[in-house]
Design a protein around this motif. Structure first.
Motif, mmCIF file in Angstrom:
data_model
loop_
_atom_site.group_PDB
_atom_site.id
_atom_site.type_symbol
_atom_site.label_atom_id
_atom_site.label_comp_id
_atom_site.label_asym_id
_atom_site.label_seq_id
_atom_site.Cartn_x
_atom_site.Cartn_y
_atom_site.Cartn_z
ATOM 1 N N ARG A 420 0.832 -1.205 0.000
ATOM 2 C CA ARG A 420 0.000 0.000 0.000
ATOM 3 C C ARG A 420 0.865 1.252 0.000
ATOM 4 N N GLU A 421 1.890 1.254 0.850
ATOM 5 C CA GLU A 421 2.781 2.422 0.914
ATOM 6 C C GLU A 421 3.567 2.589 -0.384
ATOM 7 N N ASP A 422 3.920 1.477 -1.012
ATOM 8 C CA ASP A 422 4.612 1.553 -2.302
ATOM 9 C C ASP A 422 3.718 2.233 -3.344
ATOM 10 N N LEU A 423 2.434 1.929 -3.305
ATOM 11 C CA LEU A 423 1.505 2.550 -4.249
ATOM 12 C C LEU A 423 1.390 4.051 -4.005
ATOM 13 N N PHE A 424 1.346 4.458 -2.737
ATOM 14 C CA PHE A 424 1.287 5.890 -2.433
ATOM 15 C C PHE A 424 2.574 6.596 -2.854
ATOM 16 N N SER A 425 3.701 5.927 -2.708
ATOM 17 C CA SER A 425 4.966 6.498 -3.150
ATOM 18 C C SER A 425 4.967 6.687 -4.658
ATOM 19 N N ARG A 426 4.477 5.695 -5.375
ATOM 20 C CA ARG A 426 4.396 5.804 -6.832
ATOM 21 C C ARG A 426 3.444 6.934 -7.234
ATOM 22 N N SER A 427 2.407 7.134 -6.438
ATOM 23 C CA SER A 427 1.441 8.196 -6.725
ATOM 24 C C SER A 427 2.071 9.579 -6.645
ATOM 25 N N ASN A 428 3.075 9.718 -5.817
ATOM 26 C CA ASN A 428 3.734 11.029 -5.683
ATOM 27 C C ASN A 428 4.465 11.435 -6.954
ATOM 28 N N ASP A 429 4.812 10.437 -7.787
ATOM 29 C CA ASP A 429 5.562 10.721 -9.014
ATOM 30 C C ASP A 429 4.713 10.636 -10.271
ATOM 31 N N ASN A 430 3.455 10.254 -10.120
ATOM 32 C CA ASN A 430 2.616 10.057 -11.296
ATOM 33 C C ASN A 430 1.187 10.465 -10.956
ATOM 34 N N GLY A 431 0.776 11.623 -11.448
ATOM 35 C CA GLY A 431 -0.539 12.149 -11.126
ATOM 36 C C GLY A 431 -1.677 11.291 -11.635
ATOM 37 N N TRP A 432 -1.525 10.713 -12.804
ATOM 38 C CA TRP A 432 -2.570 9.840 -13.343
ATOM 39 C C TRP A 432 -2.740 8.603 -12.465
ATOM 40 N N PHE A 433 -1.623 8.057 -12.029
ATOM 41 C CA PHE A 433 -1.675 6.891 -11.144
ATOM 42 C C PHE A 433 -2.341 7.268 -9.823
ATOM 43 N N ALA A 434 -1.989 8.437 -9.300
ATOM 44 C CA ALA A 434 -2.549 8.898 -8.021
ATOM 45 C C ALA A 434 -4.063 9.063 -8.108
ATOM 46 N N ARG A 435 -4.513 9.687 -9.181
ATOM 47 C CA ARG A 435 -5.949 9.919 -9.326
ATOM 48 C C ARG A 435 -6.697 8.596 -9.508
ATOM 49 N N GLY A 436 -6.118 7.682 -10.288
ATOM 50 C CA GLY A 436 -6.745 6.377 -10.485
ATOM 51 C C GLY A 436 -6.831 5.584 -9.194
ATOM 52 N N LEU A 437 -5.762 5.636 -8.392
ATOM 53 C CA LEU A 437 -5.763 4.920 -7.119
ATOM 54 C C LEU A 437 -6.860 5.466 -6.207
ATOM 55 N N GLY A 438 -6.974 6.773 -6.155
ATOM 56 C CA GLY A 438 -8.019 7.386 -5.344
ATOM 57 C C GLY A 438 -9.407 6.991 -5.826
ATOM 58 N N PHE A 439 -9.588 7.012 -7.140
ATOM 59 C CA PHE A 439 -10.902 6.673 -7.686
ATOM 60 C C PHE A 439 -11.267 5.225 -7.373
ATOM 61 N N GLY A 440 -10.334 4.306 -7.560
ATOM 62 C CA GLY A 440 -10.609 2.895 -7.293
ATOM 63 C C GLY A 440 -10.968 2.654 -5.840
ATOM 64 N N ILE A 441 -10.222 3.292 -4.939
ATOM 65 C CA ILE A 441 -10.515 3.148 -3.506
ATOM 66 C C ILE A 441 -11.879 3.749 -3.185
ATOM 67 N N GLY A 442 -12.137 4.939 -3.709
ATOM 68 C CA GLY A 442 -13.375 5.634 -3.381
ATOM 69 C C GLY A 442 -14.609 4.956 -3.932
ATOM 70 N N ARG A 443 -14.546 4.534 -5.176
ATOM 71 C CA ARG A 443 -15.737 3.960 -5.817
ATOM 72 C C ARG A 443 -16.030 2.546 -5.331
ATOM 73 N N TYR A 444 -14.986 1.749 -5.116
ATOM 74 C CA TYR A 444 -15.218 0.336 -4.867
ATOM 75 C C TYR A 444 -14.917 -0.117 -3.438
ATOM 76 N N SER A 445 -13.959 0.507 -2.774
ATOM 77 C CA SER A 445 -13.452 -0.075 -1.526
ATOM 78 C C SER A 445 -13.788 0.697 -0.263
ATOM 79 N N MET A 446 -13.960 2.015 -0.367
ATOM 80 C CA MET A 446 -14.043 2.865 0.806
ATOM 81 C C MET A 446 -15.143 2.429 1.772
ATOM 82 N N SER A 447 -16.275 2.009 1.207
ATOM 83 C CA SER A 447 -17.406 1.668 2.067
ATOM 84 C C SER A 447 -17.187 0.365 2.827
ATOM 85 N N TYR A 448 -16.169 -0.423 2.434
ATOM 86 C CA TYR A 448 -15.894 -1.689 3.104
ATOM 87 C C TYR A 448 -14.795 -1.557 4.166
ATOM 88 N N PHE A 449 -14.152 -0.376 4.218
ATOM 89 C CA PHE A 449 -13.040 -0.176 5.150
ATOM 90 C C PHE A 449 -13.551 0.035 6.572
#
Length: 528
Positions: A420-449
């Motif tokens: 998970r932390e590796d993904l956040f680190s990668r997000s710091n260098d790639n805005g498209w990756f960061a936005r996609g990661l946020g969208f995936g978490i928000g749309r599909y996973s957030m309500s299960y956390f």
């Protein structure tokens, strides 16, 4: 509509039992019938697994060729074989396992059958199965399903191991849910309550549970599950998938009920499209046309239809594949769905087909986005080589990066803390990756956390504006599933409760508004 799926399946089972004693021409006729008579083919596949040791080499090869034409035939034949794989001759067993490397549904079926008998295998066979599962989403999912079916084992250590694996592997948990979907009608009431509770906190389990609850129960699907579909994203997709696969056999009244309900539930609509896409090549031409026209009117259904066809890509005829590629040029949702399905099963495609798909993805952002999502969702079981290739592509293809990260966000709760932390680190260098990661978490996973993990995720929005925007958009896109009787709170309440963490983050709020706006017409009037 076909009138009696159970009777048709029973005829197939009988045909399979006499398969060793009939002539070659009649064998071929029976196998060809499974192309259009879906339940007949399933029943025959189950029986063929039982009589397989009685067949000679040529007869076995005839059946092996068939598993590349029909995905449901492949799956149920594999499940039947898997239960007794330990009793087969070593050379036949090896041939069977080799087919799991190149046939996803056969692999899934083998996993289910083996999972039911896993405790009885010798150590060497257990090791081989687990080694193959490490690089196969399908064997892994099958093992999860088989493990659920044997959950009443007296071996408490085994049961603990099964639950532990379901917590850390999304595909195993999806299969685990499939198994409980099969068992649900006959479970004691206290265990039914536990299963439904798990659906609220385990996204992949919920999906698998919905799939088999709908597929096996069809119009008799428990009312509590249909009600839950309005507030559980993953369950809705699973139910839609199960109903879509069985659609041809459903009563006309129930078909109409589902089509009407799907107009107000995007994920159910997506699931219905997914199911019909999986069996598309087996449907009569008039029904194929009906679903294509429906896809032109309903984007989520079209996306699901593409997903199903992409997921079943190796089973499609050349004509079906050409038809899909032509439709991808005009229907962006369909193209996105095809990409997801192909990405999910990318490891099973030939090198030439992979190169062709990547070339087409370079020319279509929607297709490339979907391809990334499929690879992201199946990332844990891709194997190191494909994982590295996928991550490398994120540096040159923005839409692929968004999709891959979205898929990883969907399975975020199953990832290790370090990854998970590796993904956040990668997000710091790639805005498209960061936005996609946020969208995936928000749309599909957030309500299960858990509330603790929700708070940690919201803290990340202070560090990365693109992640904040994607998270908001994802949460907003799923907002019509958030009811007050659900385990988690409404997105707006999450923001207020965590105001000290999230503050007035304009990026999160803008994304939230855009996500809600895209789906506003589907939100119940009270939340509106």
């Amino acid at each position: 509509m076909k009138k009696n799926a159970s009777f048709e399946k029973a005829i197939g089972q009988g045909a399979g039992e006499v398969f060793p004693s009939i002539n070659d021409q009649f064998r071929k006729t029976l196998l060809n019938n499974s192309d259009t008579e879906i339940e007949f083919g399933i029943g025959m596949a189950e029986s063929l697994g039982l009589v397989f040791p009685l067949l000679d080499y040529d007869q076995r090869q005839l059946i092996f060729r068939k598993i590349y034409d029909s995905l449901l035939f492949a799956r149920f034949f594999g499940q039947s074989l898997g239960r007794y794989i330990r009793d087969l001759e070593p050379d036949i067993r090896q041939e069977i396992l080799d087919h799991t490397d190149v046939n996803p549904q056969f692999a899934d079926g083998i996993g289910i059958g083996v999972g039911q008998a896993f405790e009885s295998l010798d150590d060497d066979l257990k090791y081989e199965i687990n080694s193959r599962a490490n690089v196969s989403v399908d064997i892994t999912r099958g093992l999860g399903c088989g493990s659920a079916l044997s959950i009443q084992s007296p071996n408490e250590v085994h049961i603990e191991d099964v639950y532990a694996k379901a917590e850390t592997n999304n595909e195993f948990d999806a299969g685990f849910g499939c198994g409980f979907g099969m068992l649900y009608p006959n479970l004691p009431e206290d265990l039914k309550i536990q299963v439904l509770k798990r659906c609220d906190s385990h996204i992949e389990f919920s999906y698998g549970f919905g799939l088999y609850s709908a597929y096996l129960s069809a119009e008799n699907c428990p009312e509590e599950l249909l009600s839950m579909a309005d507030r559980n994203v993953s369950l809705a997709i699973g139910l839609g998938l199960g109903f879509g696969i069985k659609f041809l056999y459903l009563p006309l009244e129930f078909q109409a009920f589902l089509l009407e309900k799907s107009k107000a539930n995007l994920m159910l609509d997506f699931g219905l499209g997914f199911g019909t896409g999986l069996v598309y090549r087996h449907l009569p031409p008039d029904l194929q046309t009906q679903f294509l026209v429906q896809g032109n009117k309903q984007n989520e259904f079209d996306m699901g239809l593409g997903f199903g066809m992409g997921w079943a890509w190796i089973y499609l005829s050349p004509e079906n594949k050409d038809q899909a590629f032509v439709r991808c040029k005009t229907n962006h949702g369909f193209a996105y769905g095809v990409g997801i399905g192909q990405g999910y099963h990318f490891k099973y495609l030939s090198e030439d087909e992979r190169e062709n798909i990547l070339k087409k993805a370079d020319e279509s952002p929607h297709y490339d986005n979907g391809l990334g999502y499929g690879l992201g969702e199946s990332f844990l079981n891709l194997g190191e080589k494909l994982q590295n290739q996928a991550l490398s592509r994120t540096m040159t293809n923005n839409f692929f990066a968004y999709g891959l990260a979205s898929g990883l966000g969907m399975v975020f709760s199953y990832l290790s803390p370090q990854f998970r932390e590796d993904l956040f680190s990668r997000s710091n260098d790639n805005g498209w990756f960061a936005r996609g990661l946020g969208f995936g978490i928000g749309r599909y996973s957030m309500s299960y956390f858990s509330e603790e993990l929700q708070s940690k995720i919201l803290l990340k929005t202070k560090e990365n504006a693109e992640f904040a925007f994607g998270l908001g958009e994802g949460v907003g896109s799923s907002s019509f599933f958030y009811y007050k009787d659900f385990q988690k709170e409404l997105p707006t309440e999450i923001i207020c409760r965590n105001n000290s963490n999230n503050g007035d983050n304009p990026f999160y709020r803008r994304g939230l508004g855009i996500g809600i706006g895209k789906n506003f017409v589907f939100i119940p009037k009270l939340p509106q």
